[in-house]
Design a protein around this motif. Structure first.
Motif, PDB file in Angstrom:
ATOM      1  N   VAL A 120       4.034   5.828  -7.005  1.00  0.00           N
ATOM      2  CA  VAL A 120       5.130   6.303  -7.864  1.00  0.00           C
ATOM      3  C   VAL A 120       6.427   6.383  -7.077  1.00  0.00           C
ATOM      4  CG1 VAL A 120       5.974   8.254  -9.229  1.00  0.00           C
ATOM      5  CG2 VAL A 120       3.570   7.568  -9.391  1.00  0.00           C
ATOM      6  N   ILE A 121       6.339   6.916  -5.861  1.00  0.00           N
ATOM      7  CA  ILE A 121       7.535   7.069  -5.023  1.00  0.00           C
ATOM      8  C   ILE A 121       8.107   5.696  -4.666  1.00  0.00           C
ATOM      9  CG2 ILE A 121       8.436   7.996  -2.862  1.00  0.00           C
ATOM     10  CD1 ILE A 121       7.441  10.106  -4.900  1.00  0.00           C
ATOM     11  N   LYS A 122       7.261   4.757  -4.283  1.00  0.00           N
ATOM     12  CA  LYS A 122       7.732   3.439  -3.853  1.00  0.00           C
ATOM     13  C   LYS A 122       8.287   2.618  -5.011  1.00  0.00           C
ATOM     14  CE  LYS A 122       5.527   1.148  -0.669  1.00  0.00           C
ATOM     15  NZ  LYS A 122       4.460   0.445   0.088  1.00  0.00           N
ATOM     16  N   LEU A 123       7.636   2.690  -6.176  1.00  0.00           N
ATOM     17  CA  LEU A 123       8.148   1.949  -7.340  1.00  0.00           C
ATOM     18  C   LEU A 123       9.472   2.532  -7.824  1.00  0.00           C
ATOM     19  CD1 LEU A 123       4.918   1.286  -9.469  1.00  0.00           C
ATOM     20  CD2 LEU A 123       6.382  -0.428  -8.371  1.00  0.00           C
ATOM     21  N   ASN A 124       9.589   3.848  -7.753  1.00  0.00           N
ATOM     22  CA  ASN A 124      10.825   4.546  -8.123  1.00  0.00           C
ATOM     23  C   ASN A 124      11.288   4.187  -9.535  1.00  0.00           C
ATOM     24  OD1 ASN A 124      12.890   6.405  -7.612  1.00  0.00           O
ATOM     25  ND2 ASN A 124      14.284   4.801  -6.900  1.00  0.00           N
ATOM     26  N   LYS A 125      10.370   4.251 -10.485  1.00  0.00           N
ATOM     27  CA  LYS A 125      10.691   4.005 -11.887  1.00  0.00           C
ATOM     28  C   LYS A 125      11.176   5.313 -12.537  1.00  0.00           C
ATOM     29  CE  LYS A 125       9.323  -0.337 -11.820  1.00  0.00           C
ATOM     30  NZ  LYS A 125      10.252  -1.474 -12.047  1.00  0.00           N
TER      31      LYS A 125
END
Length: 530
Positions: A120-125
């Motif tokens: 979730v943090i890396k995708l930053n959607k």
């Protein structure tokens, strides 16, 4: 038969109503739902941030802790059987449930939890801010969340209580995905995002069998679900935008549940005595917002006048009867910390005087974006008529739910008619959306109404929002949120109007359907068809 039913509903998705009526009754082991689901932008739990996608994620994924169908008032164990909080050290240690498997057959591991949060943090959607507010970043994450055998240790920073953090971890983006399966479907470093827009990889009571945007969601029961297999073998959620069509399909037996009927249609269905109507109070608040990128809408006198140009009672007595009540604050009625005062009434003469005294030239013209379905189009037409009497002319621009929401996120609208529900059951969820915006720059995307309307929130309001979040005393904290709501209610380009109530029509043989105050609290796993 399960596979036959999935194929049947996929094949019939594009058939006209007359062809569908030939089937006359839904299969005994399948629940068929007619619902407007065109707001869905993505069904990846790391990206899903719409009402309908929230409902879907709950059926297919679990969190460490979660609210469950059997008791919506209590935060219960999910994939974690127990947890221990250390407020001084700002850590929570979760012990995972034994024997849980993903729909792929892979066993649940502590590493899957770490992978899911980091993803979730890396995708930053859009919903990533719910987790990043805990102080997690792509750079520090590995030191903040760690797997240790059957336990996961979560560390957070910031002035939060552990109770607040647990509610965050019960929210949608904290859903746990099958790390091995998602990694195997990574395409070009997208962390499986494209694959999860058409597949599920969770531990939930249902597994996705088919998703066609703007057409259908087909779910199959997970017989190995840790809380017990669902009573029905499959759920077919069919996108039906027209409420009149939903009504006809319910009467003809083509669907078991219709979710988007108008008040008149609800009354008509109820008089037949063949169906039952269930009403569920909702946490969603409906509002009209004015984009501050439009110079004609930036004068606070325009904001104040707008509050007197909404025919609140006229709408709730007619087009919204039984489905919305007047509510003029950002935190919904019925929850601690809510402001229930409704000081504004329809008064076009007063609105005109406010504008004249401020030297605002009329008429003001603006486009009004609206979801092209009931009740939104009716609401837009009512606003168009009432605002015209005060010198503000709206040109209605209808679109699908996803089109309207995408435009809103891009800040390219002028006026917008929309709704908002909290991401988790804490007043900060809505306060952060309606009363906080410390960085209004275009490059600093935020999933809030303030940022999306380009409203640079005054510094004192930003500070008050942060102070309320950090307050440990429950009574003091509630009082702080009431004061925040009073300030937003009085002066903001976001005009709060109504709080929703969901009226769901269903066949009398359907029981066990659960519809809580949030889309994430819709549950099909206990549904039976007698």
């Amino acid at each position: 038969m399960k596979h036959f039913h999935a194929a049947l509903f996929a094949a019939t998705a594009l058939m006209p109503l007359t062809a569908l009526q030939a089937y006359a009754a839904t299969p005994k082991d399948t629940l068929v739902v007619a619902e407007n689901i065109d707001d869905i932008v993505s069904i990846d739990p790391a990206e899903a941030y719409e009402f309908s996608s929230g409902e879907y994620v709950t059926q297919t994924y679990d969190r460490l802790v979660q609210y469950d169908a059997t008791d919506l008032q209590k935060l219960s164990s999910g994939l974690a059987t127990s947890w221990k909080a250390d407020d001084a050290a700002k850590t929570i240690t979760f012990t995972l449930r034994d024997g849980v498997k993903f729909s792929s057959g892979n066993p649940l591991r502590a590493e899957d939890v770490v992978y899911s949060f980091k993803r979730v943090i890396k995708l930053n959607k859009a919903p990533a801010f719910l987790l990043t507010q805990l102080g997690w970043t792509a750079d520090n994450f590995d030191s903040m969340v760690k797997a240790d055998g059957k336990t996961v240790v979560v560390k957070y920073s910031g002035d939060f209580s552990s109770a607040f953090v647990l509610n965050v971890l019960a929210s949608r983006p904290a859903s746990i995905v099958d790390g091995k399966t998602v990694e195997a479907n990574d395409k070009g470093g997208d962390l499986g995002n494209a694959w999860l827009k058409a597949n599920s990889a969770g531990t939930g009571p249902f597994v996705l069998k088919a998703f066609k945007p703007g057409q259908l969601l087909n779910l199959a029961a997970n017989p190995s679900y840790f809380a017990g297999a669902p009573a029905v073998k499959s759920v077919a959620i069919r996108h039906v935008a027209e409420s009149a069509t939903q009504q006809l399909m319910l009467k003809s037996g083509d669907v078991d549940i219709a979710k988007n009927l108008t008040p008149d249609q609800i009354a008509a269905v109820q008089t037949t005595g063949t169906f039952k109507i269930e009403t569920y109070p909702q946490a969603a608040v409906h509002f009209l917002s004015l984009n501050q990128k439009d110079k004609d809408l930036t004068n606070p006198a325009v904001w104040e006048a707008a509050r007197y140009l909404v025919d609140y009672k006229g709408m709730t007595d007619t087009i919204l009867k039984g489905q919305m009540e007047i509510h003029q604050a950002f935190w919904p009625k019925g929850f601690p910390g809510a402001l229930n005062a409704t000081p504004y009434t329809y008064d076009p003469d007063k609105a005109k005087k406010i504008l004249a005294d401020a030297g605002v030239k009329t008429p003001i013209t603006a486009t009004l974006d609206v979801i092209n379905s009931s009740p939104f189009t009716d609401m837009a037409q009512a606003l168009q008529a009432s605002f015209a009497k005060g010198g503000i002319d709206f040109k209605i621009v209808p679109g699908t739910g996803s089109q309207v929401i995408t435009k809103y996120r891009a800040r390219t609208h002028e006026a917008m008619l929309l709704y908002w529900g909290p991401d988790f059951m804490d007043p900060d969820s809505n306060a952060a959306a309606f009363a906080y915006n410390a960085d209004n720059s275009d490059g600093h995307y935020q999933s809030t109404t303030t940022w999306r309307n380009a409203w640079a929130v005054p510094d004192d309001l930003n500070k008050a929002t942060l102070a309320a979040r950090a307050e440990a005393d429950p009574a003091k904290r509630d009082a702080m949120y009431v004061e925040l709501q009073k300030k937003v209610q009085t002066s903001s380009p976001i005009i709060l109007m109504f709080q929703a109530a969901a009226q769901v029509a269903m066949a009398k043989n359907v029981s066990g359907y659960v519809n809580g105050a949030l889309p994430d609290f819709v549950f099909y796993r206990l549904v039976k068809k007698d």
